[in-house]
Design a protein around this motif. Structure first.
Motif, PDB file in Angstrom:
ATOM      1  N   CYS A 283       0.858  -1.183   0.000  1.00  0.00           N
ATOM      2  CA  CYS A 283       0.000   0.000   0.000  1.00  0.00           C
ATOM      3  C   CYS A 283       0.892   1.230   0.000  1.00  0.00           C
ATOM      4  CB  CYS A 283      -0.905  -0.002   1.223  1.00  0.00           C
ATOM      5  SG  CYS A 283      -1.821   1.531   1.479  1.00  0.00           S
ATOM      6  N   ALA A 284       0.789   2.015  -1.060  1.00  0.00           N
ATOM      7  CA  ALA A 284       1.624   3.201  -1.204  1.00  0.00           C
ATOM      8  C   ALA A 284       0.783   4.459  -1.062  1.00  0.00           C
ATOM      9  CB  ALA A 284       2.316   3.188  -2.559  1.00  0.00           C
ATOM     10  N   ALA A 285       1.259   5.376  -0.249  1.00  0.00           N
ATOM     11  CA  ALA A 285       0.600   6.661  -0.076  1.00  0.00           C
ATOM     12  C   ALA A 285       1.227   7.691  -1.003  1.00  0.00           C
ATOM     13  CB  ALA A 285       0.724   7.124   1.370  1.00  0.00           C
ATOM     14  N   SER A 286       0.377   8.538  -1.564  1.00  0.00           N
ATOM     15  CA  SER A 286       0.869   9.584  -2.448  1.00  0.00           C
ATOM     16  C   SER A 286       0.028  10.842  -2.278  1.00  0.00           C
ATOM     17  CB  SER A 286       0.827   9.117  -3.908  1.00  0.00           C
ATOM     18  OG  SER A 286      -0.498   8.864  -4.309  1.00  0.00           O
ATOM     19  N   GLY A 287       0.591  11.952  -2.750  1.00  0.00           N
ATOM     20  CA  GLY A 287      -0.130  13.212  -2.661  1.00  0.00           C
ATOM     21  C   GLY A 287       0.612  14.199  -1.787  1.00  0.00           C
ATOM     22  N   SER A 288      -0.139  15.127  -1.225  1.00  0.00           N
ATOM     23  CA  SER A 288       0.442  16.172  -0.399  1.00  0.00           C
ATOM     24  C   SER A 288       0.590  15.656   1.030  1.00  0.00           C
ATOM     25  CB  SER A 288      -0.452  17.409  -0.430  1.00  0.00           C
ATOM     26  OG  SER A 288       0.094  18.437   0.359  1.00  0.00           O
ATOM     27  N   ILE A 289       1.761  15.069   1.324  1.00  0.00           N
ATOM     28  CA  ILE A 289       2.002  14.404   2.601  1.00  0.00           C
ATOM     29  C   ILE A 289       3.109  15.111   3.356  1.00  0.00           C
ATOM     30  CG2 ILE A 289       2.740  12.272   3.721  1.00  0.00           C
ATOM     31  CD1 ILE A 289       1.615  10.774   1.268  1.00  0.00           C
ATOM     32  N   PHE A 290       2.825  15.485   4.606  1.00  0.00           N
ATOM     33  CA  PHE A 290       3.861  16.027   5.479  1.00  0.00           C
ATOM     34  C   PHE A 290       4.429  14.931   6.364  1.00  0.00           C
ATOM     35  CE2 PHE A 290       6.233  19.105   7.735  1.00  0.00           C
ATOM     36  CZ  PHE A 290       6.150  18.810   9.078  1.00  0.00           C
ATOM     37  N   ASN A 291       3.553  14.094   6.906  1.00  0.00           N
ATOM     38  CA  ASN A 291       3.980  13.027   7.804  1.00  0.00           C
ATOM     39  C   ASN A 291       2.897  11.953   7.853  1.00  0.00           C
ATOM     40  OD1 ASN A 291       5.784  11.888   9.834  1.00  0.00           O
ATOM     41  ND2 ASN A 291       4.153  12.348  11.295  1.00  0.00           N
ATOM     42  N   ILE A 292       3.320  10.702   8.009  1.00  0.00           N
ATOM     43  CA  ILE A 292       2.373   9.603   8.173  1.00  0.00           C
ATOM     44  C   ILE A 292       2.574   8.991   9.544  1.00  0.00           C
ATOM     45  CG2 ILE A 292       1.536   7.399   7.312  1.00  0.00           C
ATOM     46  CD1 ILE A 292       2.544   8.145   4.565  1.00  0.00           C
ATOM     47  N   ASN A 293       1.538   8.919  10.310  1.00  0.00           N
ATOM     48  CA  ASN A 293       1.600   8.308  11.639  1.00  0.00           C
ATOM     49  C   ASN A 293       1.388   6.805  11.504  1.00  0.00           C
ATOM     50  OD1 ASN A 293       2.093  10.861  12.760  1.00  0.00           O
ATOM     51  ND2 ASN A 293      -0.096  11.279  12.935  1.00  0.00           N
ATOM     52  N   ALA A 294       0.413   6.266  12.178  1.00  0.00           N
ATOM     53  CA  ALA A 294       0.179   4.827  12.104  1.00  0.00           C
ATOM     54  C   ALA A 294      -0.378   4.433  10.743  1.00  0.00           C
ATOM     55  CB  ALA A 294      -0.782   4.395  13.197  1.00  0.00           C
ATOM     56  N   MET A 295      -0.013   3.238  10.323  1.00  0.00           N
ATOM     57  CA  MET A 295      -0.574   2.632   9.111  1.00  0.00           C
ATOM     58  C   MET A 295      -1.067   1.244   9.482  1.00  0.00           C
ATOM     59  SD  MET A 295       2.262   3.746   6.251  1.00  0.00           S
ATOM     60  CE  MET A 295       1.124   3.728   4.855  1.00  0.00           C
ATOM     61  N   GLY A 296      -2.076   0.775   8.775  1.00  0.00           N
ATOM     62  CA  GLY A 296      -2.616  -0.522   9.136  1.00  0.00           C
ATOM     63  C   GLY A 296      -3.354  -1.190   8.003  1.00  0.00           C
ATOM     64  N   TRP A 297      -3.657  -2.442   8.255  1.00  0.00           N
ATOM     65  CA  TRP A 297      -4.451  -3.242   7.324  1.00  0.00           C
ATOM     66  C   TRP A 297      -5.699  -3.725   8.042  1.00  0.00           C
ATOM     67  CZ3 TRP A 297      -3.444  -3.724   2.225  1.00  0.00           C
ATOM     68  CH2 TRP A 297      -2.168  -3.387   1.781  1.00  0.00           C
ATOM     69  N   TYR A 298      -6.827  -3.576   7.385  1.00  0.00           N
ATOM     70  CA  TYR A 298      -8.104  -4.075   7.860  1.00  0.00           C
ATOM     71  C   TYR A 298      -8.628  -5.052   6.813  1.00  0.00           C
ATOM     72  CZ  TYR A 298      -8.288  -0.295  11.326  1.00  0.00           C
ATOM     73  OH  TYR A 298      -8.030   0.546  12.378  1.00  0.00           O
ATOM     74  N   ARG A 299      -9.594  -5.861   7.211  1.00  0.00           N
ATOM     75  CA  ARG A 299     -10.231  -6.741   6.236  1.00  0.00           C
ATOM     76  C   ARG A 299     -11.714  -6.858   6.536  1.00  0.00           C
ATOM     77  NH1 ARG A 299      -7.517 -12.588   7.940  1.00  0.00           N
ATOM     78  NH2 ARG A 299      -8.667 -12.871   9.922  1.00  0.00           N
ATOM     79  N   GLN A 300     -12.448  -7.148   5.470  1.00  0.00           N
ATOM     80  CA  GLN A 300     -13.892  -7.335   5.608  1.00  0.00           C
ATOM     81  C   GLN A 300     -14.308  -8.525   4.765  1.00  0.00           C
ATOM     82  OE1 GLN A 300     -16.309  -3.878   4.757  1.00  0.00           O
ATOM     83  NE2 GLN A 300     -17.987  -4.694   5.985  1.00  0.00           N
ATOM     84  N   ALA A 301     -14.780  -9.552   5.447  1.00  0.00           N
ATOM     85  CA  ALA A 301     -15.287 -10.744   4.767  1.00  0.00           C
ATOM     86  C   ALA A 301     -16.775 -10.553   4.489  1.00  0.00           C
ATOM     87  CB  ALA A 301     -15.054 -11.973   5.639  1.00  0.00           C
ATOM     88  N   PRO A 302     -17.321 -11.290   3.523  1.00  0.00           N
ATOM     89  CA  PRO A 302     -18.746 -11.152   3.200  1.00  0.00           C
ATOM     90  C   PRO A 302     -19.620 -11.378   4.429  1.00  0.00           C
ATOM     91  CG  PRO A 302     -17.633 -12.423   1.525  1.00  0.00           C
ATOM     92  CD  PRO A 302     -16.635 -12.219   2.627  1.00  0.00           C
ATOM     93  N   GLY A 303     -20.517 -10.430   4.674  1.00  0.00           N
ATOM     94  CA  GLY A 303     -21.443 -10.557   5.783  1.00  0.00           C
ATOM     95  C   GLY A 303     -20.861 -10.254   7.152  1.00  0.00           C
ATOM     96  N   LYS A 304     -19.618  -9.800   7.186  1.00  0.00           N
ATOM     97  CA  LYS A 304     -18.973  -9.505   8.465  1.00  0.00           C
ATOM     98  C   LYS A 304     -18.528  -8.055   8.531  1.00  0.00           C
ATOM     99  CE  LYS A 304     -17.317 -14.179   9.436  1.00  0.00           C
ATOM    100  NZ  LYS A 304     -16.141 -14.993   9.855  1.00  0.00           N
ATOM    101  N   GLN A 305     -18.259  -7.598   9.757  1.00  0.00           N
ATOM    102  CA  GLN A 305     -17.774  -6.243   9.941  1.00  0.00           C
ATOM    103  C   GLN A 305     -16.292  -6.147   9.592  1.00  0.00           C
ATOM    104  OE1 GLN A 305     -18.755  -5.181  14.025  1.00  0.00           O
ATOM    105  NE2 GLN A 305     -20.649  -4.211  13.349  1.00  0.00           N
ATOM    106  N   ARG A 306     -15.878  -4.948   9.238  1.00  0.00           N
ATOM    107  CA  ARG A 306     -14.463  -4.711   8.978  1.00  0.00           C
ATOM    108  C   ARG A 306     -13.699  -4.855  10.292  1.00  0.00           C
ATOM    109  NH1 ARG A 306     -12.763   0.368   5.268  1.00  0.00           N
ATOM    110  NH2 ARG A 306     -14.418  -0.666   4.064  1.00  0.00           N
ATOM    111  N   GLU A 307     -12.550  -5.530  10.229  1.00  0.00           N
ATOM    112  CA  GLU A 307     -11.761  -5.762  11.430  1.00  0.00           C
ATOM    113  C   GLU A 307     -10.300  -5.409  11.184  1.00  0.00           C
ATOM    114  OE1 GLU A 307     -11.694  -9.891  12.543  1.00  0.00           O
ATOM    115  OE2 GLU A 307     -10.892 -10.554  10.613  1.00  0.00           O
ATOM    116  N   LEU A 308      -9.638  -4.999  12.263  1.00  0.00           N
ATOM    117  CA  LEU A 308      -8.215  -4.705  12.183  1.00  0.00           C
ATOM    118  C   LEU A 308      -7.434  -6.015  12.056  1.00  0.00           C
ATOM    119  CD1 LEU A 308      -5.801  -2.710  12.454  1.00  0.00           C
ATOM    120  CD2 LEU A 308      -5.901  -3.163  14.912  1.00  0.00           C
ATOM    121  N   VAL A 309      -6.520  -6.058  11.107  1.00  0.00           N
ATOM    122  CA  VAL A 309      -5.638  -7.199  10.934  1.00  0.00           C
ATOM    123  C   VAL A 309      -4.290  -6.926  11.592  1.00  0.00           C
ATOM    124  CG1 VAL A 309      -4.425  -8.648   9.263  1.00  0.00           C
ATOM    125  CG2 VAL A 309      -6.751  -7.852   8.780  1.00  0.00           C
ATOM    126  N   ALA A 310      -3.686  -5.786  11.265  1.00  0.00           N
ATOM    127  CA  ALA A 310      -2.377  -5.440  11.804  1.00  0.00           C
ATOM    128  C   ALA A 310      -2.158  -3.943  11.646  1.00  0.00           C
ATOM    129  CB  ALA A 310      -1.269  -6.203  11.087  1.00  0.00           C
TER     130      ALA A 310
END
Length: 121
Positions: A22-49
């Motif tokens: 996952c690459a961030a682009s644009g007008s960026i001064f600083n990036i704090n936390a980054m993460g991955w979430y996932r959403q399976a069919p019929g389920k809520q989005r959840e934090l992976v890492a």
């Protein structure tokens, strides 16, 4: 504007591996936390890492020992190495980042468009 663009999803057999980017682009001064979430069919989005700018990480219990999150601050990119994949890992995976940027400069929570990971034989 700030954008996150994910890549690396696809179809993999149980026990296989995939690496998401996952690459961030644009007008960026600083990036704090980054993460991955996932959403399976019929389920809520959840934090992976998640990973802080200093490299501290945390993982969902379901992926500990199998997934590894990392980031390259020079490239504004976060990765998710997924090993020993299981059918229950099948989901759309979303990248998320807390970014100081934009015009005018401010704090932004940014999401990627998602990439599908399918684990099936």
């Amino acid at each position: 504007q700030v954008q996150l663009v994910e890549s690396g999803g696809g179809l993999v057999q149980p026990g296989g591996s995939l690496r998401l980017s996952c690459a961030a682009s644009g007008s960026i001064f600083n990036i704090n936390a980054m993460g991955w979430y996932r959403q399976a069919p019929g389920k809520q989005r959840e934090l992976v890492a998640a990973i802080t700018s200093g490299g501290s990480t945390n993982y969902a219990d379901s992926v500990k020992g199998r997934f590894t999150i990392s980031r390259d601050n020079a490239k504004n990119t976060v990765y998710l190495q997924m090993n020993s994949l299981k059918p229950e890992d099948t989901a759309v995976y979303y990248c998320n980042a807390g970014v100081v940027g934009g015009l005018p400069i401010r704090y932004l929570e940014v999401w990627g468009q998602g990439t599908l990971v399918t684990v099936s034989s």
